[in-house]
Design a protein around this motif. Structure first.
Motif, PDB file in Angstrom:
ATOM      1  N   MET A  66       0.841  -1.203   0.000  1.00 58.10           N
ATOM      2  CA  MET A  66       0.000   0.000   0.000  1.00 58.10           C
ATOM      3  C   MET A  66       0.874   1.251   0.000  1.00 58.10           C
ATOM      4  SD  MET A  66      -1.379   2.596   1.888  1.00 58.10           S
ATOM      5  CE  MET A  66      -2.774   3.616   1.577  1.00 58.10           C
ATOM      6  N   ASN A  68       0.934   5.520   0.062  1.00 59.61           N
ATOM      7  CA  ASN A  68       0.206   6.745   0.401  1.00 59.61           C
ATOM      8  C   ASN A  68       0.300   7.759  -0.749  1.00 59.61           C
ATOM      9  OD1 ASN A  68      -0.700   6.256   3.141  1.00 59.61           O
ATOM     10  ND2 ASN A  68       1.459   6.343   3.765  1.00 59.61           N
ATOM     11  N   ALA A  74       3.224   2.180   3.309  1.00 62.12           N
ATOM     12  CA  ALA A  74       2.801   1.871   4.693  1.00 62.12           C
ATOM     13  C   ALA A  74       2.999   0.385   4.978  1.00 62.12           C
ATOM     14  CB  ALA A  74       1.332   2.246   4.876  1.00 62.12           C
ATOM     15  N   MET A  76       0.925  -1.401   6.633  1.00 61.46           N
ATOM     16  CA  MET A  76      -0.369  -2.079   6.581  1.00 61.46           C
ATOM     17  C   MET A  76      -1.457  -1.086   6.219  1.00 61.46           C
ATOM     18  SD  MET A  76      -2.423  -4.574   6.866  1.00 61.46           S
ATOM     19  CE  MET A  76      -3.772  -4.501   8.018  1.00 61.46           C
ATOM     20  N   CYS A  77      -2.614  -1.614   5.834  1.00 59.11           N
ATOM     21  CA  CYS A  77      -3.771  -0.777   5.530  1.00 59.11           C
ATOM     22  C   CYS A  77      -5.014  -1.634   5.745  1.00 59.11           C
ATOM     23  CB  CYS A  77      -3.672  -0.296   4.082  1.00 59.11           C
ATOM     24  SG  CYS A  77      -5.106   0.660   3.597  1.00 59.11           S
ATOM     25  N   GLY A  78      -5.742  -1.355   6.798  1.00 55.94           N
ATOM     26  CA  GLY A  78      -6.883  -2.202   7.176  1.00 55.94           C
ATOM     27  C   GLY A  78      -8.050  -2.094   6.215  1.00 55.94           C
ATOM     28  N   ASN A  79      -8.431  -0.866   5.848  1.00 62.96           N
ATOM     29  CA  ASN A  79      -9.545  -0.701   4.906  1.00 62.96           C
ATOM     30  C   ASN A  79      -9.145  -1.230   3.524  1.00 62.96           C
ATOM     31  OD1 ASN A  79     -11.264   0.537   6.786  1.00 62.96           O
ATOM     32  ND2 ASN A  79     -10.437   2.577   6.356  1.00 62.96           N
ATOM     33  N   GLY A  80      -7.881  -1.020   3.167  1.00 67.63           N
ATOM     34  CA  GLY A  80      -7.387  -1.485   1.867  1.00 67.63           C
ATOM     35  C   GLY A  80      -7.331  -3.004   1.797  1.00 67.63           C
ATOM     36  N   ASN A 198       0.324   8.003  12.443  1.00 67.54           N
ATOM     37  CA  ASN A 198      -1.099   8.301  12.223  1.00 67.54           C
ATOM     38  C   ASN A 198      -1.659   8.760  13.569  1.00 67.54           C
ATOM     39  OD1 ASN A 198      -1.488   7.084   9.393  1.00 67.54           O
ATOM     40  ND2 ASN A 198      -0.513   5.418  10.501  1.00 67.54           N
ATOM     41  N   GLU A 216      -4.013  10.910   8.800  1.00 68.73           N
ATOM     42  CA  GLU A 216      -3.139   9.826   8.351  1.00 68.73           C
ATOM     43  C   GLU A 216      -1.784  10.326   7.866  1.00 68.73           C
ATOM     44  OE1 GLU A 216      -4.374   6.582   5.852  1.00 68.73           O
ATOM     45  OE2 GLU A 216      -6.464   6.971   6.328  1.00 68.73           O
ATOM     46  N   ARG A 217      -0.767   9.603   8.293  1.00 69.74           N
ATOM     47  CA  ARG A 217       0.594   9.826   7.786  1.00 69.74           C
ATOM     48  C   ARG A 217       0.567   9.700   6.256  1.00 69.74           C
ATOM     49  NH1 ARG A 217       5.010   5.170   9.108  1.00 69.74           N
ATOM     50  NH2 ARG A 217       3.406   3.941   8.096  1.00 69.74           N
ATOM     51  N   VAL A 219      -1.022  11.383   4.154  1.00 73.15           N
ATOM     52  CA  VAL A 219      -2.288  11.764   3.514  1.00 73.15           C
ATOM     53  C   VAL A 219      -2.842  13.069   4.099  1.00 73.15           C
ATOM     54  CG1 VAL A 219      -4.488  10.863   2.646  1.00 73.15           C
ATOM     55  CG2 VAL A 219      -2.839   9.260   3.662  1.00 73.15           C
ATOM     56  N   ALA A 224     -11.795   7.773   7.028  1.00 70.11           N
ATOM     57  CA  ALA A 224     -11.650   6.650   7.956  1.00 70.11           C
ATOM     58  C   ALA A 224     -10.290   6.005   7.731  1.00 70.11           C
ATOM     59  CB  ALA A 224     -12.728   5.608   7.696  1.00 70.11           C
ATOM     60  N   CYS A 225      -9.785   5.327   8.761  1.00 73.00           N
ATOM     61  CA  CYS A 225      -8.530   4.586   8.617  1.00 73.00           C
ATOM     62  C   CYS A 225      -8.710   3.276   9.388  1.00 73.00           C
ATOM     63  CB  CYS A 225      -7.381   5.421   9.180  1.00 73.00           C
ATOM     64  SG  CYS A 225      -5.829   4.508   9.285  1.00 73.00           S
ATOM     65  N   GLY A 226      -8.607   2.162   8.679  1.00 69.76           N
ATOM     66  CA  GLY A 226      -8.914   0.857   9.283  1.00 69.76           C
ATOM     67  C   GLY A 226      -7.979   0.470  10.417  1.00 69.76           C
TER      68      GLY A 226
HETATM   69  N1  LIG Z   1      -1.532   6.268   6.077  1.00 71.08           N
HETATM   70  C1  LIG Z   1      -1.280   5.012   6.683  1.00 71.08           C
HETATM   71  C2  LIG Z   1      -1.523   3.860   5.765  1.00 71.08           C
HETATM   72  C3  LIG Z   1      -2.943   3.681   5.376  1.00 71.08           C
HETATM   73  C4  LIG Z   1      -3.817   3.153   6.494  1.00 71.08           C
HETATM   74  C5  LIG Z   1      -5.202   2.913   5.996  1.00 71.08           C
HETATM   75  N2  LIG Z   1      -5.966   4.063   5.672  1.00 71.08           N
HETATM   76  C6  LIG Z   1      -5.975   1.922   6.832  1.00 71.08           C
HETATM   77  O1  LIG Z   1      -7.151   1.728   6.522  1.00 71.08           O
HETATM   78  O2  LIG Z   1      -5.427   1.276   7.722  1.00 71.08           O
HETATM   79  C7  LIG Z   1       0.176   4.916   7.142  1.00 71.08           C
HETATM   80  O3  LIG Z   1       1.048   5.532   6.527  1.00 71.08           O
HETATM   81  O4  LIG Z   1       0.427   4.194   8.123  1.00 71.08           O
END
Ligand SMILES: N[C@@H](CCC[C@H](N)C(=O)O)C(=O)O
Length: 326
Positions: A66, A68, A74, A76-80, A198, A216-217, A219, A224-226
């Motif tokens: 994933m 940014n 990143a 990880m990305c939970g929503n992704g 984040n 979010e880092r 962004v 939302a951020c998962g």
């Molecule tokens: N911006 C985050 C990475 C993305 C996280 C995402 N939106 C989620 O759903 O977890 C980072 O740089 O850690």
């Protein structure tokens, strides 16, 4: 370079999904960075909170990387992961798969509906670590509800790695300007947080219900951020506001998800359940050198998914209002 994309979202945290698993693209590392900065640009043709590269794995069903909008990658990305999970499940005609991510292989399971006609995908959020030294310059071995004077004079923070870095704060009411300014400051202070962080504010909404907003880092403020909603759920369990092993409804600007925090021995494991909704698919001709792109085909919209998700959002708004007046 012609690339097929799927524009998708989890709780309206929106992504561009690119399939390197079943398609034969040959991207270099710098191509991936350019794709992220070009396609995520909100003033450009697409605009998104990140790119989901869906790739082959030598031991799992697929691999997710994933990126940014600023081109950083990143952990990880939970929503992704729910979106990548859905894509691979449908391609393989399975309801359950394993996806390799940068630090762990994570399960994705299709699990009924999160709201009428909105299928749900549940992902594991692991490894969960409470050692703040993983991402913060500190002598402390644990940082749970403690101040960070350089970020705020009055707020306290909990540091959680899932495994991307999160600072979580409980507030009676969320003010975007305050969150934004702390988020920016935290990501500029490389002496304290060398790889950025984040930052999330949690507003409690009553029994097993919270509202979470995240800076979010890489962004800025997102719907939302998962991983942040998972880390926030864990924080409320640590602070004994919510209960272990029980569903926590996490409301956000783009809808809601359900988190369950489990303890397995000394380790915490978090399950994150929510939508993985497709908006449209299209083919792009991307000029990576000049960072421009053109659409090569008409967009194919997923209208029914959009309508079903709009109803979930209405329901979420009603629930938030109800909780605020209880
Ligand atoms: N911006 C985050 C990475 C993305 C996280 C995402 N939106 C989620 O759903 O977890 C980072 O740089 O850690």
């Amino acid at each position: 370079m012609n690339i097929e994309i799927i524009k998708c979202h989890g709780s309206n945290n929106d992504f561009v999904l690119i399939d390197e698993l079943f398609q034969t693209y040959h991207f270099s590392e710098s191509d991936r960075v350019s794709i992220a900065t070009t396609l995520c640009d909100r003033d450009g043709l697409i605009g998104a909170d990140g790119i989901l590269f869906t790739m082959p794995s030598n031991h799992a069903d697929a691999r997710m990387r994933m990126f940014n909008p600023d081109g950083s990658e990143a952990e990880m990305c939970g929503n992704g992961l729910r979106c990548v999970g859905r894509y691979v499940c449908e391609k393989l005609d399975r309801n359950e798969i394993m996806v390799e991510t940068n630090e762990a292989d994570l399960s994705v399971v299709k699990k009924g509906e999160i709201y009428d006609d909105v299928p749900a995908y549940e992902v594991s959020i692991e490894p969960v670590r409470l050692d703040p030294q993983l991402f913060m310059k500190t002598e402390k071995k644990l940082h749970v509800e403690l101040p960070i004077e350089t970020l705020s004079e009055d707020l306290t923070f909990t540091a959680v790695s899932v495994p991307n870095p999160h600072l979580i704060t409980m507030v009676p009411e969320i003010h975007d300007e305050n969150l934004s300014s702390i988020g920016k400051q935290a990501n500029e202070d490389k002496n304290l947080l060398p790889s950025g962080v984040n930052v999330s504010f949690i507003q409690p909404l009553g029994d097993q219900k919270i509202f979470v907003r995240t800076y979010e880092r890489g962004v800025g403020l997102t719907n939302a951020c998962g991983t942040a909603m998972s880390a926030s759920s864990l924080t409320t369990v640590l602070l004994e506001i919510n209960q272990l092993s029980k569903e926590i409804y996490v409301y956000n600007r783009g809808g809601y998800v359900i988190c369950v925090v489990e303890k397995q021995g000394d380790e915490y494991v978090i399950k994150l359940r929510g939508n993985a909704t497709y908006e449209y698919k299209t083919t792009l001709d991307i000029d990576l050198e000049n960072k421009t792109c053109k659409e090569q085909s008409d967009r194919v919209w997923f209208e029914q998914e959009k309508e079903a998700y709009a109803k979930l959002q209405e329901h979420a708004k009603e629930e938030i209002n109800l909780a605020a007046h209880e």
